[in-house]
Design an enzyme around this catalytic site. Structure first.
Site, PDB file in Angstrom:
ATOM      1  N   GLY A 162      63.240 -54.041  44.443  1.00 16.80           N
ATOM      2  CA  GLY A 162      64.199 -52.933  44.506  1.00 16.80           C
ATOM      3  C   GLY A 162      65.640 -53.410  44.433  1.00 16.80           C
ATOM      4  O   GLY A 162      65.904 -54.596  44.226  1.00 16.80           O
ATOM      5  N   SER A 195      54.639 -54.447  36.018  1.00 15.02           N
ATOM      6  CA  SER A 195      53.284 -54.531  36.565  1.00 15.02           C
ATOM      7  C   SER A 195      53.215 -54.046  38.016  1.00 15.02           C
ATOM      8  O   SER A 195      54.054 -54.399  38.845  1.00 15.02           O
ATOM      9  CB  SER A 195      52.820 -55.985  36.496  1.00 15.02           C
ATOM     10  OG  SER A 195      51.551 -56.112  37.070  1.00 15.02           O
ATOM     11  N   LYS A 229      48.906 -53.176  35.909  1.00 17.01           N
ATOM     12  CA  LYS A 229      48.695 -53.860  37.181  1.00 17.01           C
ATOM     13  C   LYS A 229      47.987 -55.186  36.874  1.00 17.01           C
ATOM     14  O   LYS A 229      47.237 -55.276  35.895  1.00 17.01           O
ATOM     15  CB  LYS A 229      47.807 -52.939  38.049  1.00 17.01           C
ATOM     16  CG  LYS A 229      47.341 -53.539  39.346  1.00 17.01           C
ATOM     17  CD  LYS A 229      48.434 -53.547  40.364  1.00 17.01           C
ATOM     18  CE  LYS A 229      48.077 -54.407  41.575  1.00 17.01           C
ATOM     19  NZ  LYS A 229      49.243 -54.995  42.231  1.00 17.01           N
ATOM     20  N   CYS A 267      50.629 -66.582  41.946  1.00 12.54           N
ATOM     21  CA  CYS A 267      49.517 -66.531  42.899  1.00 12.54           C
ATOM     22  C   CYS A 267      49.138 -67.920  43.396  1.00 12.54           C
ATOM     23  O   CYS A 267      49.372 -68.914  42.722  1.00 12.54           O
ATOM     24  CB  CYS A 267      48.285 -65.908  42.269  1.00 12.54           C
ATOM     25  SG  CYS A 267      48.620 -65.136  40.751  1.00 12.54           S
TER      26      CYS A 267
HETATM   27  C1  LIG Z   1      53.778 -52.066  44.622  1.00 11.42           C
HETATM   28  C2  LIG Z   1      54.038 -53.241  43.719  1.00 11.42           C
HETATM   29  C3  LIG Z   1      52.963 -53.890  43.099  1.00 11.42           C
HETATM   30  C4  LIG Z   1      53.197 -54.974  42.240  1.00 11.42           C
HETATM   31  N1  LIG Z   1      52.134 -55.590  41.614  1.00 11.42           N
HETATM   32  C5  LIG Z   1      52.364 -56.626  40.746  1.00 11.42           C
HETATM   33  C6  LIG Z   1      51.285 -57.247  40.044  1.00 11.42           C
HETATM   34  O1  LIG Z   1      50.108 -56.865  40.167  1.00 11.42           O
HETATM   35  N2  LIG Z   1      51.576 -58.297  39.218  1.00 11.42           N
HETATM   36  C7  LIG Z   1      52.862 -58.741  39.038  1.00 11.42           C
HETATM   37  O2  LIG Z   1      53.075 -59.680  38.266  1.00 11.42           O
HETATM   38  N3  LIG Z   1      53.899 -58.153  39.674  1.00 11.42           N
HETATM   39  C8  LIG Z   1      53.683 -57.117  40.520  1.00 11.42           C
HETATM   40  N4  LIG Z   1      54.751 -56.514  41.153  1.00 11.42           N
HETATM   41  C9  LIG Z   1      56.128 -57.005  40.903  1.00 11.42           C
HETATM   42  C10 LIG Z   1      56.881 -56.117  39.909  1.00 11.42           C
HETATM   43  O3  LIG Z   1      56.236 -56.061  38.668  1.00 11.42           O
HETATM   44  C11 LIG Z   1      58.342 -56.626  39.734  1.00 11.42           C
HETATM   45  O4  LIG Z   1      58.337 -57.938  39.220  1.00 11.42           O
HETATM   46  C12 LIG Z   1      59.117 -56.628  41.044  1.00 11.42           C
HETATM   47  O5  LIG Z   1      58.798 -55.489  41.817  1.00 11.42           O
HETATM   48  C13 LIG Z   1      60.644 -56.677  40.845  1.00 11.42           C
HETATM   49  O6  LIG Z   1      61.127 -55.588  40.098  1.00 11.42           O
HETATM   50  P1  LIG Z   1      61.710 -54.234  40.790  1.00 11.42           P
HETATM   51  O7  LIG Z   1      62.732 -54.670  41.796  1.00 11.42           O
HETATM   52  O8  LIG Z   1      62.264 -53.441  39.660  1.00 11.42           O
HETATM   53  O9  LIG Z   1      60.540 -53.563  41.441  1.00 11.42           O
HETATM   54  C14 LIG Z   1      54.534 -55.427  42.021  1.00 11.42           C
HETATM   55  C15 LIG Z   1      55.593 -54.763  42.656  1.00 11.42           C
HETATM   56  C16 LIG Z   1      55.379 -53.683  43.488  1.00 11.42           C
HETATM   57  C17 LIG Z   1      56.555 -53.001  44.137  1.00 11.42           C
END
Ligand SMILES: Cc1cc2nc3c(=O)[nH]c(=O)nc-3n(C[C@H](O)[C@H](O)[C@H](O)COP(=O)(O)O)c2cc1C
Length: 308
Positions: free
Chosen positions: A222, A26, A50, A135
């Site tokens: 990340g 997301s 999203k 949230c």
């Molecule tokens: C730019 C951005 C926007 C995100 N928006 C959401 C969101 O709207 N809802 C949600 O549950 N997680 C959101 N996340 C979290 C990601 O879905 C994910 O759980 C988190 O980034 C960890 O994974 P990663 O290290 O592979 O990015 C967002 C992450 C990023 C970087």
């Protein structure tokens, strides 16, 4: 017929049949369309949108993203077009794809969560819901729904009653005991848990002496978070019976395999999409190659093979 040379990548999460265990996380894949020039999105196991709320949200002041060593801090502030606009303007694109669509959603109150779950339940073309409980809970003084097992139990229980769709609950890592959170949402009726969301984080510009993020605090994602995410996925997988979806710093297939080995049934690629738009497709190919090279006939057989 699948064989060791052609391993079976399919998995099932609740009632959703995925052709492979790779989803896009997301908030990191826009509304899909932005990525269609890079690869065929039908390759993905599932697409997660999203986060959607009842009403539109304009989000936080800029700067909203700051690059750190090994990760990014984001503070988008859950910007989204809201339920009505999403259904009208964004859903039609997803309906053209064969890839299952999972809607990430959230509310400020229990009523909002339940209302959204009911509304999505009536919409065609949606395979499942991913509930973001990170949230702030407006009625409980802003403390996240996702940091108190009792509050999360009540919230997920009510949402469960409101929808027949597969319900995935996305857990926050900003808690003392993530296992207790997972157990609690499982008991409340979640079909699966996904973890982790981002870690609360900040960065300071030493020249201006100001925060690097408009909202001061954002969420870290990340490669920097991968080892912690992996530990949490391992702990949660041992504690719950429902499928666990691993998220956090997955940049390549080898990272995904680590998560699957410690117990994840599926994984999500997040920040990696912002660096290389074909990351999801690359991870799928790499998992397949790993299985073939290791003579494992299916990804389901790989889940939990971690050898301590
Ligand atoms: C730019 C951005 C926007 C995100 N928006 C959401 C969101 O709207 N809802 C949600 O549950 N997680 C959101 N996340 C979290 C990601 O879905 C994910 O759980 C988190 O980034 C960890 O994974 P990663 O290290 O592979 O990015 C967002 C992450 C990023 C970087």
């Amino acid at each position: 017929m699948n064989s060791i040379c052609d391993p079976d990548l399919s998995v099932k999460i609740g009632n959703i049949k995925l052709k492979n265990p790779v989803m896009v996380a997301s908030g990191t894949f826009g509304f899909g369309e932005e990525y269609e020039d890079f690869f065929d999105l039908n390759q993905l196991g599932a697409i997660i949108t999203k986060g959607i709320s009842l009403e539109p949200i304009i989000g936080n002041p800029p700067p909203r993203i700051f690059e750190t060593e090994g990760g990014i801090i984001n503070s988008i502030g859950l910007q989204n077009p809201g339920f009505k606009e999403f259904i009208k303007k964004r859903l039609p694109y997803f309906k053209k794809l064969r890839t299952p669509l999972i809607i990430n959603f959230f509310g400020n109150t229990q009523r909002e969560y339940v209302e959204l779950a009911k509304r999505f339940d009536e919409v065609m073309g949606i395979s499942g819901l991913e509930m973001n409980i990170s949230c702030p809970n407006v009625q409980q003084g802003g403390l996240a729904f996702g940091s108190d097992p009792k509050i999360a139990y009540r919230l997920v229980g009510q949402v469960r009653k409101a929808t027949k769709l597969t319900l995935i609950v996305k857990l926050s890592p900003n808690v003392t005991d993530i296992e207790a959170m997972a157990k609690s949402v499982e008991e409340a009726g979640a079909d699966a848990v996904s973890l982790i969301n981002t870690f609360r984080a900040m960065a300071v510009n030493i020249h201006t002496k100001k925060p690097e993020i408009g909202n001061i605090i954002g969420g870290l994602s990340g490669p920097a978070i991968k080892p912690i995410a992996l530990r949490m996925v391992w702990e949660v997988s041992r504690r719950v019976e429902i499928p666990v979806i691993g998220i956090g710093g997955i940049m390549k297939a080898e990272d995904a395999v680590e998560f699957i080995l410690v117990g994840a049934s599926a994984i999500q690629v997040g920040t990696a999409n912002l660096i290389n738009p074909t990351s999801g497709a690359d991870v799928i190919k790499g998992i397949k190659r790993y299985l073939a090279q290791n003579r494992i006939s299916s990804v389901q057989k790989l889940t939990g093979l971690f050898n301590v």
